[in-house]
Design an enzyme around this catalytic site. Structure first.
Site, PDB file in Angstrom:
ATOM      1  CG  ASP A  58       0.168   4.907   6.151  1.00  0.00           C
ATOM      2  OD1 ASP A  58       0.256   4.563   4.953  1.00  0.00           O
ATOM      3  OD2 ASP A  58      -0.887   5.290   6.665  1.00  0.00           O
ATOM      4  CG  HIS A  59       0.206   0.282   4.488  1.00  0.00           C
ATOM      5  ND1 HIS A  59      -0.617  -0.726   4.910  1.00  0.00           N
ATOM      6  CD2 HIS A  59      -0.550   1.411   4.497  1.00  0.00           C
ATOM      7  CE1 HIS A  59      -1.831  -0.233   5.175  1.00  0.00           C
ATOM      8  NE2 HIS A  59      -1.818   1.059   4.932  1.00  0.00           N
ATOM      9  CG  ASP A  80      -4.627  -1.922   3.537  1.00  0.00           C
ATOM     10  OD1 ASP A  80      -4.966  -2.606   4.530  1.00  0.00           O
ATOM     11  OD2 ASP A  80      -4.604  -0.681   3.534  1.00  0.00           O
ATOM     12  CG  ASP A 127      -0.443  -4.066   4.325  1.00  0.00           C
ATOM     13  OD1 ASP A 127      -0.995  -3.501   3.367  1.00  0.00           O
ATOM     14  OD2 ASP A 127      -0.215  -3.492   5.424  1.00  0.00           O
ATOM     15  CG  ASN A 174      -7.873  -1.200   5.975  1.00  0.00           C
ATOM     16  OD1 ASN A 174      -7.020  -0.716   6.729  1.00  0.00           O
ATOM     17  ND2 ASN A 174      -8.190  -0.649   4.819  1.00  0.00           N
ATOM     18  CG  ASN A 204      -1.857   1.218   1.228  1.00  0.00           C
ATOM     19  OD1 ASN A 204      -1.465   2.302   0.804  1.00  0.00           O
ATOM     20  ND2 ASN A 204      -3.075   1.037   1.716  1.00  0.00           N
ATOM     21  CD  GLU A 206      -4.866   4.251   0.912  1.00  0.00           C
ATOM     22  OE1 GLU A 206      -5.376   5.380   0.888  1.00  0.00           O
ATOM     23  OE2 GLU A 206      -4.355   3.750   1.932  1.00  0.00           O
TER      24      GLU A 206
END
Length: 256
Positions: free
Chosen positions: A246-247, A146, A217, A148, A7, A34
């Site tokens: 951030d991933h 991802d 992930d 989530n 991501n 993303e």
DNA sequence: ATGGTGGCCCGGCCA
């Protein structure tokens, strides 16, 4: 075959990091989420210069998923393509790469348990499960991205901190287990039992440096494909340095 | 455990 997922949290903002990482890591396939780009803005030429073909499904500004491959990108399908109406958000793309059916998924965040987006998340996961009815669980197939969802309490830094929040709720975990019941294996858990190994850390409050993250992930693979997995790693180095996502990427190697 | 950062594109929304 090396297959990875990342991501990137805006491909426009992350392109220098992604190009550097591709040259270093040399995956055969990279699923991205993303991208936050329209298809017109996708930097196809830059990826071709690095030896990759690509398929992108974007909407600009939010969401957007892609598959890069140097072993072919065939039979591309964008979204659910199940005849039940188009998902308003670009979160799913399929392609066949080197004989493996690959999906790049960006599962809705959910936001809060009482939020419409949480119901959308659960419905989205059920719809993904139904789409699998059109595939063969004995075939080499992998869904990366991802999700989530932290699959179990080993996958969050403090399970108590997530009671009443998304990512760890029973319905979300059940929806993930329904995918696994179809015939998918969490490849990471084939190689590692311990907790505290995360793929996402909030940008805020120095959470990465404090080890406060989640493993959301995932690389899900059919049993026959998972049996060929030789290694998997979360590339924490890619979360360090200037302008990281951030991933962190997750990299899986298969003896194919 | 709350406040904090970074993406979108310019005022909040989303993660």
């Amino acid at each position: 075959m090396r297959i990875a997922t990342w991501n990137v949290n805006s491909l426009k903002a992350r392109m220098p990091r992604v190009e550097e990482w591709l040259e270093l890591t040399k995956p055969d396939v990279l699923c991205m989420q993303e991208t936050k780009l329209s298809d017109d803005a996708f930097p196809l030429l830059a990826f071709q210069a690095l030896g990759y073909e690509a398929a992108h499904y974007g909407q600009g500004q939010w969401n957007g998923v892609a598959i890069l491959s140097r072993v072919g990108v065939d039979d591309v399908v964008c979204g659910f393509a199940d005849g039940d109406g188009e998902d308003p958000e670009a979160r799913l793309i399929w392609a066949t790469c080197g004989g493996v059916r690959v999906a790049s998924v960006y599962v809705p965040n959910g936001r809060a348990l009482d939020h419409d987006h949480y119901r959308y998340k659960l419905q989205w996961l059920e719809r993904l499960r139904r789409v699998l009815d059109g595939a063969d669980p004995a075939s080499p197939l992998t869904i990366l991205g991802d999700f989530n969802i932290a699959p179990d309490d080993r996958d969050v830094y403090d399970p108590a901190a997530f009671v009443g929040a998304t990512h760890t709720s029973e319905p979300e975990r059940s929806a993930l287990q329904a995918l696994e019941a179809w015939g998918l294996v969490d490849v990471f858990r084939r190689h590692y039992d311990e907790g505290g190994l995360f793929s996402w850390w909030d940008y805020r409050a120095g959470n990465f440096h404090k080890g406060l993250g989640m493993r959301i992930d995932l690389v899900l693979a059919t049993e026959s494909l998972a049996a060929a997995s030789t290694a998997i790693m979360i590339d924490r180095n890619a979360r360090k340095g200037q302008k990281p996502s951030d991933h962190a990427p997750v990299i899986a190697d298969f003896a194919l």
